[in-house]
Design an enzyme around this catalytic site. Structure first.
Site, mmCIF file in Angstrom:
data_model
loop_
_atom_site.group_PDB
_atom_site.id
_atom_site.type_symbol
_atom_site.label_atom_id
_atom_site.label_comp_id
_atom_site.label_asym_id
_atom_site.label_seq_id
_atom_site.Cartn_x
_atom_site.Cartn_y
_atom_site.Cartn_z
ATOM 1 N N LYS A 8 0.851 -1.185 0.000
ATOM 2 C CA LYS A 8 0.000 0.000 0.000
ATOM 3 C C LYS A 8 0.882 1.227 0.000
ATOM 4 O O LYS A 8 1.994 1.209 0.540
ATOM 5 C CB LYS A 8 -0.889 0.023 1.245
ATOM 6 C CG LYS A 8 -2.171 0.809 1.073
ATOM 7 C CD LYS A 8 -3.201 -0.003 0.313
ATOM 8 C CE LYS A 8 -4.552 0.694 0.299
ATOM 9 N NZ LYS A 8 -5.598 -0.146 -0.317
ATOM 10 N N TYR B 171 -23.073 2.616 0.463
ATOM 11 C CA TYR B 171 -24.374 2.920 -0.125
ATOM 12 C C TYR B 171 -24.790 1.843 -1.130
ATOM 13 O O TYR B 171 -25.960 1.436 -1.175
ATOM 14 C CB TYR B 171 -24.346 4.285 -0.801
ATOM 15 C CG TYR B 171 -25.705 4.940 -0.861
ATOM 16 C CD1 TYR B 171 -26.171 5.692 0.211
ATOM 17 C CD2 TYR B 171 -26.532 4.787 -1.966
ATOM 18 C CE1 TYR B 171 -27.427 6.287 0.185
ATOM 19 C CE2 TYR B 171 -27.788 5.362 -2.001
ATOM 20 C CZ TYR B 171 -28.226 6.118 -0.931
ATOM 21 O OH TYR B 171 -29.474 6.696 -0.959
ATOM 22 N N GLY C 31 -20.529 5.771 2.052
ATOM 23 C CA GLY C 31 -19.834 6.226 0.858
ATOM 24 C C GLY C 31 -20.219 5.339 -0.310
ATOM 25 O O GLY C 31 -21.279 4.707 -0.317
ATOM 26 N N VAL D 148 -19.082 2.406 -1.411
ATOM 27 C CA VAL D 148 -19.239 0.983 -1.110
ATOM 28 C C VAL D 148 -20.427 0.765 -0.181
ATOM 29 O O VAL D 148 -21.291 -0.084 -0.427
ATOM 30 C CB VAL D 148 -17.959 0.407 -0.479
ATOM 31 C CG1 VAL D 148 -18.198 -1.023 0.003
ATOM 32 C CG2 VAL D 148 -16.817 0.438 -1.490
ATOM 33 N N GLY E 106 -20.972 3.692 7.500
ATOM 34 C CA GLY E 106 -20.319 4.344 6.367
ATOM 35 C C GLY E 106 -21.173 4.241 5.125
ATOM 36 O O GLY E 106 -21.451 3.140 4.643
#
Length: 312
Positions: free
Chosen positions: A80, A239, A235, A237, A233
């Site tokens: 990463k 939603y 966002g 993903v 959350g």
């Protein structure tokens, strides 16, 4: 932070600290494992409160990618890169902060490093011409953000393919295009499958949905109909996951630090109720789906979830 101890504890192979004086790039490239092949993982562009937070995030995410790639049967290890720049992350336009998750399934077909070496070589020549005037001074026509990702591309090139990057939170296909100007070791560039609209987010959400359905079936529950599911959350993903769950008949409990996102979900998904983002893991639900930033499942939250033996 004791870097050597942290690396030993997490099983890291290497940490690379990147700095570019011209663009102001400050990045950490974390390579957790190359046992199965080159390390693969996205590039995160985020506002960190400290150097230690940035390093810990890079290490944690790289380690997670090792397991994600392995379980997906891909010939890649885990890595990463995180870019630490508060001002640019805060000032980015809405369409610049577009990708909230990185999926690995599309990479095998999208990434053809050997075939792109010649193109990348040409790109590096163009990059040198665009980024600097003849006298060597920086070209002000190139945005600071673009310069940073070009500088990151040069850092990746020096790793000689040990790490391949792609989209993640806060980065766009345009950013990946800038990296491509300097190296072939990047995916999710413009025109690739992973850069199509919200493809990676949709794919990630679908995978989570299938995982929930499969886990419930292992417990003898054949359907999501009426099953309470808490989604933290909302966002891209989170939603999208709510859409899948709602269509299957689940009872949604939603939370997000952005009130407008919660209100939108309550309007679109009939029967949904809201919860406190900081305590939704303790909601009265059968399934808890953390779709916000990482670090949610800490020892403290896990104890609360574990106490509810019926919760997934």
């Amino acid at each position: 932070m004791q870097l050597w101890q942290e690396m030993e504890r997490e099983g890291m192979e290497e940490l690379n600290f990147c700095h570019d004086a011209v663009s102001g790039l400050r990045a950490v490239i974390a390579i957790h494992s190359t046992a199965l092949g080159p390390a693969l993982g996205g590039c995160r562009y985020w506002t960190y409160t400290s150097e230690e937070e940035a390093v810990r995030d890079a290490v944690k995410l790289a380690k997670g990618m090792t397991y994600k790639n392995a379980i997906s049967g891909l010939p890649y290890g885990g890595g990463k890169v995180v870019i630490w720049d508060g001002s640019f992350a805060r000032n980015a336009k809405p369409d610049e902060v577009s990708c909230e998750s990185q999926s690995v399934e599309h990479v095998a077909g999208d990434l053809k490093i050997e075939q792109q070496e010649s193109l990348a070589s040409e790109g590096r020549i163009v990059a040198q011409e665009v980024s600097h005037h003849i006298d060597g001074s920086p070209d002000t026509d190139v945005s600071r953000r673009a310069q940073r990702f070009r500088a990151l591309g040069r850092c990746l090139e020096r790793l000689h393919g040990r790490y391949v990057t792609g989209l993640d939170l806060g980065t766009t296909a345009t950013d990946m295009d800038q990296i491509r100007m300097e190296t072939a070791h990047v995916t999710d560039t413009t025109g690739s499958l992973g850069a199509q609209n919200d493809f990676t987010a949709e794919m990630t959400a679908y995978g989570v949905h299938i995982g929930i359905v499969t886990s419930l079936r292992q417990q003898g529950i054949a359907s999501l109909q009426g099953i309470p599911v808490a989604v933290q959350g909302l966002g891209k993903v989170g939603y999208a996951l709510c859409r899948y769950l709602h269509a299957a008949g689940a009872r949604l409990i939603v939370a997000d630090v952005v009130p407008d996102r919660v209100q939108r979900a309550l309007v679109q998904f009939s029967g949904a109720i809201s919860a406190d983002p900081a305590h939704i893991h303790a909601a009265d639900c059968k399934v808890f789906a953390p779709c916000a930033l990482g670090g949610v499942l800490t020892p403290a939250t896990f104890i609360r979830i574990r106490d509810d033996e019926w919760k997934l």
